[in-house]
Design a protein around this motif. Sequence first.
Motif, PDB file in Angstrom:
ATOM      1  N   ARG B 305       0.650  -1.126   0.006  1.00  0.00           N
ATOM      2  CA  ARG B 305      -0.086  -0.100   0.094  1.00  0.00           C
ATOM      3  C   ARG B 305       0.738   1.377   0.044  1.00  0.00           C
ATOM      4  NH1 ARG B 305      -5.333  -0.244   1.078  1.00  0.00           N
ATOM      5  NH2 ARG B 305      -5.058   1.824   1.814  1.00  0.00           N
ATOM      6  N   PRO B 306       1.268   1.619  -1.120  1.00  0.00           N
ATOM      7  CA  PRO B 306       2.230   2.662  -1.308  1.00  0.00           C
ATOM      8  C   PRO B 306       1.553   4.390  -1.053  1.00  0.00           C
ATOM      9  CG  PRO B 306       1.997   1.936  -3.469  1.00  0.00           C
ATOM     10  CD  PRO B 306       1.067   1.149  -2.589  1.00  0.00           C
ATOM     11  N   LEU B 307       0.082   4.296  -1.228  1.00  0.00           N
ATOM     12  CA  LEU B 307      -0.393   5.245  -1.587  1.00  0.00           C
ATOM     13  C   LEU B 307      -1.292   5.842   0.008  1.00  0.00           C
ATOM     14  CD1 LEU B 307      -1.615   5.681  -5.164  1.00  0.00           C
ATOM     15  CD2 LEU B 307       0.393   6.176  -4.054  1.00  0.00           C
ATOM     16  N   ASP B 308      -0.883   6.948   0.554  1.00  0.00           N
ATOM     17  CA  ASP B 308      -1.844   7.424   1.523  1.00  0.00           C
ATOM     18  C   ASP B 308      -2.577   8.510   1.217  1.00  0.00           C
ATOM     19  OD1 ASP B 308      -2.529   7.610   4.237  1.00  0.00           O
ATOM     20  OD2 ASP B 308      -0.778   7.621   5.040  1.00  0.00           O
ATOM     21  N   TRP B 309      -3.051   9.125   2.234  1.00  0.00           N
ATOM     22  CA  TRP B 309      -3.829  10.514   2.033  1.00  0.00           C
ATOM     23  C   TRP B 309      -3.197  11.342   1.200  1.00  0.00           C
ATOM     24  CZ3 TRP B 309      -8.467  10.906   5.303  1.00  0.00           C
ATOM     25  CH2 TRP B 309      -9.230  12.303   5.089  1.00  0.00           C
ATOM     26  N   PRO B 310      -3.564  11.417  -0.100  1.00  0.00           N
ATOM     27  CA  PRO B 310      -2.759  12.349  -0.995  1.00  0.00           C
ATOM     28  C   PRO B 310      -2.375  13.728  -0.729  1.00  0.00           C
ATOM     29  CG  PRO B 310      -4.461  11.170  -2.365  1.00  0.00           C
ATOM     30  CD  PRO B 310      -4.657  11.165  -0.869  1.00  0.00           C
ATOM     31  N   GLN B 311      -1.433  14.153  -0.953  1.00  0.00           N
ATOM     32  CA  GLN B 311      -0.894  15.780  -0.860  1.00  0.00           C
ATOM     33  C   GLN B 311      -1.036  16.330  -1.870  1.00  0.00           C
ATOM     34  OE1 GLN B 311       3.270  14.371   0.296  1.00  0.00           O
ATOM     35  NE2 GLN B 311       2.910  15.215   2.301  1.00  0.00           N
ATOM     36  N   GLN B 312      -1.002  17.581  -1.694  1.00  0.00           N
ATOM     37  CA  GLN B 312      -1.071  18.605  -2.799  1.00  0.00           C
ATOM     38  C   GLN B 312      -0.061  19.420  -3.137  1.00  0.00           C
ATOM     39  OE1 GLN B 312      -4.933  20.852  -2.408  1.00  0.00           O
ATOM     40  NE2 GLN B 312      -5.421  20.704  -4.694  1.00  0.00           N
ATOM     41  N   ILE B 313       0.716  19.431  -4.059  1.00  0.00           N
ATOM     42  CA  ILE B 313       1.854  20.207  -4.476  1.00  0.00           C
ATOM     43  C   ILE B 313       1.371  21.675  -4.460  1.00  0.00           C
ATOM     44  CG2 ILE B 313       3.662  20.639  -5.584  1.00  0.00           C
ATOM     45  CD1 ILE B 313       4.300  17.793  -6.100  1.00  0.00           C
ATOM     46  N   GLY B 324       4.880  23.997   1.943  1.00  0.00           N
ATOM     47  CA  GLY B 324       3.925  23.185   2.625  1.00  0.00           C
ATOM     48  C   GLY B 324       2.923  22.355   1.658  1.00  0.00           C
ATOM     49  N   LEU B 325       3.157  21.077   1.841  1.00  0.00           N
ATOM     50  CA  LEU B 325       2.302  20.230   1.105  1.00  0.00           C
ATOM     51  C   LEU B 325       0.864  20.030   1.942  1.00  0.00           C
ATOM     52  CD1 LEU B 325       4.992  17.489   0.055  1.00  0.00           C
ATOM     53  CD2 LEU B 325       3.785  18.847  -1.599  1.00  0.00           C
ATOM     54  N   GLY B 326       0.070  20.457   1.343  1.00  0.00           N
ATOM     55  CA  GLY B 326      -1.398  20.074   2.009  1.00  0.00           C
ATOM     56  C   GLY B 326      -2.009  18.885   1.593  1.00  0.00           C
ATOM     57  N   THR B 327      -2.967  18.306   2.534  1.00  0.00           N
ATOM     58  CA  THR B 327      -3.489  17.241   2.082  1.00  0.00           C
ATOM     59  C   THR B 327      -4.799  17.554   1.550  1.00  0.00           C
ATOM     60  OG1 THR B 327      -4.436  16.860   4.127  1.00  0.00           O
ATOM     61  CG2 THR B 327      -2.680  15.718   3.801  1.00  0.00           C
ATOM     62  N   ILE B 328      -5.573  16.659   0.577  1.00  0.00           N
ATOM     63  CA  ILE B 328      -6.668  17.207  -0.131  1.00  0.00           C
ATOM     64  C   ILE B 328      -7.922  16.864   0.890  1.00  0.00           C
ATOM     65  CG2 ILE B 328      -5.809  16.474  -2.388  1.00  0.00           C
ATOM     66  CD1 ILE B 328      -7.342  13.705  -2.147  1.00  0.00           C
ATOM     67  N   PRO B 329      -8.803  17.452   0.715  1.00  0.00           N
ATOM     68  CA  PRO B 329      -9.903  17.538   1.642  1.00  0.00           C
ATOM     69  C   PRO B 329     -10.640  16.028   1.451  1.00  0.00           C
ATOM     70  CG  PRO B 329     -10.545  18.699  -0.205  1.00  0.00           C
ATOM     71  CD  PRO B 329      -9.096  18.563  -0.330  1.00  0.00           C
ATOM     72  N   TYR B 330     -11.292  15.660   2.475  1.00  0.00           N
ATOM     73  CA  TYR B 330     -11.794  14.289   2.675  1.00  0.00           C
ATOM     74  C   TYR B 330     -12.997  13.940   1.678  1.00  0.00           C
ATOM     75  CZ  TYR B 330     -15.067  10.784   4.162  1.00  0.00           C
ATOM     76  OH  TYR B 330     -15.969   9.656   4.081  1.00  0.00           O
ATOM     77  N   SER B 331     -13.657  15.067   1.112  1.00  0.00           N
ATOM     78  CA  SER B 331     -14.631  15.151   0.176  1.00  0.00           C
ATOM     79  C   SER B 331     -14.038  14.607  -1.303  1.00  0.00           C
ATOM     80  CB  SER B 331     -15.320  16.297  -0.179  1.00  0.00           C
ATOM     81  OG  SER B 331     -14.444  17.419  -0.196  1.00  0.00           O
ATOM     82  N   GLN B 332     -12.702  15.043  -1.331  1.00  0.00           N
ATOM     83  CA  GLN B 332     -12.016  14.475  -2.584  1.00  0.00           C
ATOM     84  C   GLN B 332     -11.323  13.233  -2.222  1.00  0.00           C
ATOM     85  OE1 GLN B 332      -9.013  17.136  -3.949  1.00  0.00           O
ATOM     86  NE2 GLN B 332      -8.629  16.198  -5.696  1.00  0.00           N
ATOM     87  N   TYR B 333     -10.890  13.030  -1.222  1.00  0.00           N
ATOM     88  CA  TYR B 333     -10.412  11.688  -0.912  1.00  0.00           C
ATOM     89  C   TYR B 333     -11.121  10.367  -0.828  1.00  0.00           C
ATOM     90  CZ  TYR B 333      -7.577   8.268   1.731  1.00  0.00           C
ATOM     91  OH  TYR B 333      -6.799   6.884   2.238  1.00  0.00           O
TER      92      TYR B 333
END
Lengths: 322, 988
Positions: B305-313, B324-333
């Motif tokens: 499982r290489p992919l976690d909650w995605p970041q947003q460059i 600062g790499l933010g994470t995408i919102p839950y609604s997108q995840y």
Amino acid sequence: MRRAARAHAVRAFARAATLAAALLVAPAASADDAPAPLGALESTTANEPAQAHLPGYFNGVGTTGRYWELASDSAFGTKRVFTQRFDLARALTIRGPLTLVVRANFGGDAALDRGESALQGPIFALGLRDHSTSDNYSVEFGVRLVPSWSGPSDSDPTALQLALGATLTSGIADDARWLSFSDTGFQIYGSFESRTDTFDLRALRLWLGTRYGGEASLLPMKVRSWLGPQTGFIGNAFFEFAVGLPHVADADTNLEIGGHGEVSLSSNWPSDDAFPLIANAFVGWSPVTWLSLRVFGGAAILPTSRQPAETQYGLRLAFYLP
Amino acid sequence: VFAVGLVTTAAATGCASTASDPVACAQVPPQVTDAPDGAVWGFADLHAHPAIERAFGGRLIWGTAVDPEPVSGAALPRIDACPVETHDRDLTSPIDRAVGAELFPNVAQLAGFAHAPVGSLGFRPATAWPNARDIIHQQMNVASIRRAYEGGLRLMFASTTDDQALSALLSGPNLLDGFVPDPHADFASAKAQLDLIQQIVEQNRDWMWIARSPQDARQIIGEGKLAVVLSLEMNGLLEGDTDTLIADYGVRHVLPIHLVDNDVGGTAANGDLFNASSAAVSSIYRSDKAPQRYLSVEATPAYGRPLDWPQQIATLTPAPLYVGLGTIPYSQYATLCYEPLVACQGVAVAGVSFLEFGQQNVKGLCSTEAECASPGEHPGAARIRHLLDEQVMVDVTHMSARAAQETIDVDSPAPLIASHGDIAHLCRGAGAGCVDDARRPPTERSLDVDAAAAIVARQGVLGLGSGVGNYNARAVLAARGGPLFMLTPDPQGRSGCVTEDAATGCAVAPKAGVVDPATPIASIQVRTLGGVSGFGPNAHPFVRVAMRGARPLDQTEDRVIVHPLDCSTGGCAASIDLGGVDLAVDATSACGPAAPACSASSCASYTVDDIERVTLEWLYLGCDGACQAQYGTAVADDQCQSTWSGDGAPSWTLDAVDLEATAASAAALPLVHLAPPDGFLVATLFQERGSLVVYERDDRPDTAADVLATGHLLKVSLRAAPGAAPLAGASPAQVGANVCVALRSSATGACAAAPPIADGATECPRSDGWVSLNQRGSWAPNVTLYTFVRSAVPEATICGVDVAVLDWDAASPPLPVDEVRVEAIDDPLGHWVRRYAQVIRRVAAGRLGTVAFGTDFNGLNGMMDIAENEPAQTSLASACPLRGAQADAGADASPLPMAPMRFRNADGTLGDAIRLDERGLATYGLLADFLEAVREYPGCGQDVHDSLMLSAEATIRAWEALLDPTRPPPPPLPARTFECGAPPGLTP
């Protein structure tokens, strides 16, 4: 003796610059043949009583009848960034046309799309200003005091984003006006203007002129950012040329038309946003002695970025009092 | 006399050729008796990046491949001192430097190596460069290539690479408009790198040249030179741009897909950073031009499982791009199906269990989900066929499993290449004799064994990677906390320690071997001491238990139980019946395979060994209307997360933690008892540390008892706590803190601390067992750094770790350390040799040459990080007999011995040797040493060596088959048994 020699050198330089500029457009004209410049009505020698500058003189503070200046610079651009600065200047005569100029400048900017705005702290300047009796040149140089100032979004990148937008929009790449600083800083500044004497070309009476100068921090200044204070150089340089149109046919037009270029040399901008470059065209009008205005339109680019040019439009109003 | 003098001089300078005027070697015929006539003798590296300094906008890699000094394979040129904040030479922006200071430690952590200054500083850490784990300084300067050549390198695929989103991060913030993807950015970068490769070849034309056909390659190698094949490994070159590079530069090897989904097809799921990168450029590669599209994955037991909650460059316009790499919102995840989200989709506190599998990209040779769902050949197949028609070698490395298979299925007899990586599921479908060292599920980045076999069957070749961390380990000691201890700028030196004995006053590592792992268990009990404050906005304390399914070690299937904790003012508790009868929901994810989590019978058959991981965590449940009215709508995007960015109040103090299993016999089996000394906490879970792993299967020393480790080579890892201020490392302006670690041993009775470090010491005293962890590089929060220690005491007597920090600015804040691990590792070099043998036996029936090196040097990956033993330097024979004037003097009669590669001092003299057993595969030149060490490996070493030395021949044959697929096959290369013996120091 040395002072006289220096004055002679300055006059010679001004005359050479005047001639060079004049020859570009009016090779047949000469300073000796040309009608008297506007400034000639002020005085003919430094020892004679000065007269007020007439309408149509566009660089006026410190000249007779214009010892107070209140200027307003307003601009907006395609990114819907709005900038506004006010500049209050007082010129105190030292001797003849040599004056001590005290300035205070403050304002604000806003990114209308994003609902961000900031009041920008004051900048104080103390300088010396001189101009030739014939108004063929003027020079001002001095020191600016940029006090520390805190904006509402200093801990967020949007503060610098707004500042960059203001620099690109305002037509003035003087970053010190738009940034917040964590410590008080100092800059030196200077501006130089040279003009030809007026000359006639068909139905037009013209003069040609150039202005150039800039600001530079004396010591590294600390810009507030979301990463904490960032120490670097803050400065800029500008150049402009102008064609004066005091008369068209028999009418007093008191116009000035020209182009302005300016570059920010500040090191605080990230490399993708380095050296904001501004170019605009302007039309000036000074219908009365106590008022001059300038409207401009142009574009600004970031040479290190692939972003399209930002357009800019603005108005400068200057009111004078004796 | 003259000849003797020459030999003496060459040996003294450590080079088979003169330093100032390196010449080509005389080509040596194959040194195996059954090689076909005309076969070339030399090894191929199917993947390396000599021009990496031109990639990433020139801002990532420091140093240059072009040596300013005379080229010698025995002298490593000096390198300029680098600024540690950024590697942009022309940079003046303080904001860029500040951003770089945040970014670089995180780039360096990709290989667990702190970024320390290199070059000519007085306090330059001796091990900072070169080092196999250092991924941001040039490792392929010409002297290093020369040494590899003298050691037998005859065919090098010189590849370009880049990632425009990472380049944008490295270039600092873009305040105006953020990141704007450019479809031609890779083209410009590739040209710049190819120009540099050509420059290197031109400057060294006496011993290397570019091969644009297999005939060229045979001729170049026949002249004793190194044949260089130009290669492209770009994220997304448009077809016309690729054609231009093929025509203008003579590129002959292309990886159509790299780290992102592009217009050819899907990339192998391979980590969060490049998933974010893929989303950042999706608008220029997808046929529907959709922006911000992350990898579409499906659940599969085949991979990890290489992919976690995605970041947003790049945050979207108008917000600026910054580091600062933010994470995408839950609604997108929630739309991505990366994990079953049933645990947090309701608003009520309830337990759930579900099956969790691995991930693989759903895309084959297609750029949108709709294209991929269509039957028949997908659009990317035409691009593959076009490349093959252009007689370009097509490489399936980095492709998703589906894309690789679709490439193999393209209607063409042309051979393919898989240039670098490992092989997944090696023994699937094989007979009983198959051996597979892999102890973990591979990621999709490893090529499936069937695809590998298909490539070999079509006369293709494989390249085996030599990347970092490619070995097995068994835990010796492991401690977790939040934090375990606080490192402080203590002038006394020693700042922290972990032992198995609570009486020492150190943080406590659970004792090993307290329960029999084969004991059947029926339930798990968790008890914590310490208060919980603030449950809003809708955050609740949970325990998450992952139970390993009944699948082989190289597959992923965990039964995950997310269970609420019953908390009072004194603590929390939960009892989890593994039969699942107490769970409100027992569901599979809508995104996963439709299978029940477990049946009553399978759930009842767990043993202690099946407990994979136990985690205490805050978990945000769905925030309904009333909740949002109370806390605001923003909290909706905290859903399913255990950390959060707001100012919410939840805080969970863990004074002590007890974890027990209940045996089927109803006996209690203690698993973990964390009870720090008075005044210390196990952890406080809050905003930035929302979870704590309290049990990990791999922490148990008995878990991997069969790992082929001698117990002599130990890996010591420390993790800095999240949210901490970074430990300031060295820079051109400051010396920087030096973190030293040493092991405690009970070999002489009590668990004895390491000898104290003398007051005023600035270097870790190696003679007392102290080694540097960070080479004076900065240590960022949440980053794990590791180092190696050689132990003279029995592994079982290692009972603790001491940590000291030298030269630390007294004004610095303390640094909390969350995790300490000591692991015995098998010899990475021996592991590689055995892996090579396993692969070539399985996919190529032992046919020599079929598997080459695929080093990926300079590929942001780190190289083999250490070797247990150094090859015997006296036997390191050069594959480079001299030609020309030296040959006339008789020096080409037999290869000259190669001396170790040494640092070149400022005065031109040679300094310390650069050793495999200290720095790993630290420079490209150490491939020569590596090859010799391979030969010395018991049993299969000579076979692997000979196979590598025929890999250039096998690769040229593949190339020839590409140009003329209908030609009669040449006489086959010989086969070997590749039977490996036990590693040195181990009895079978």
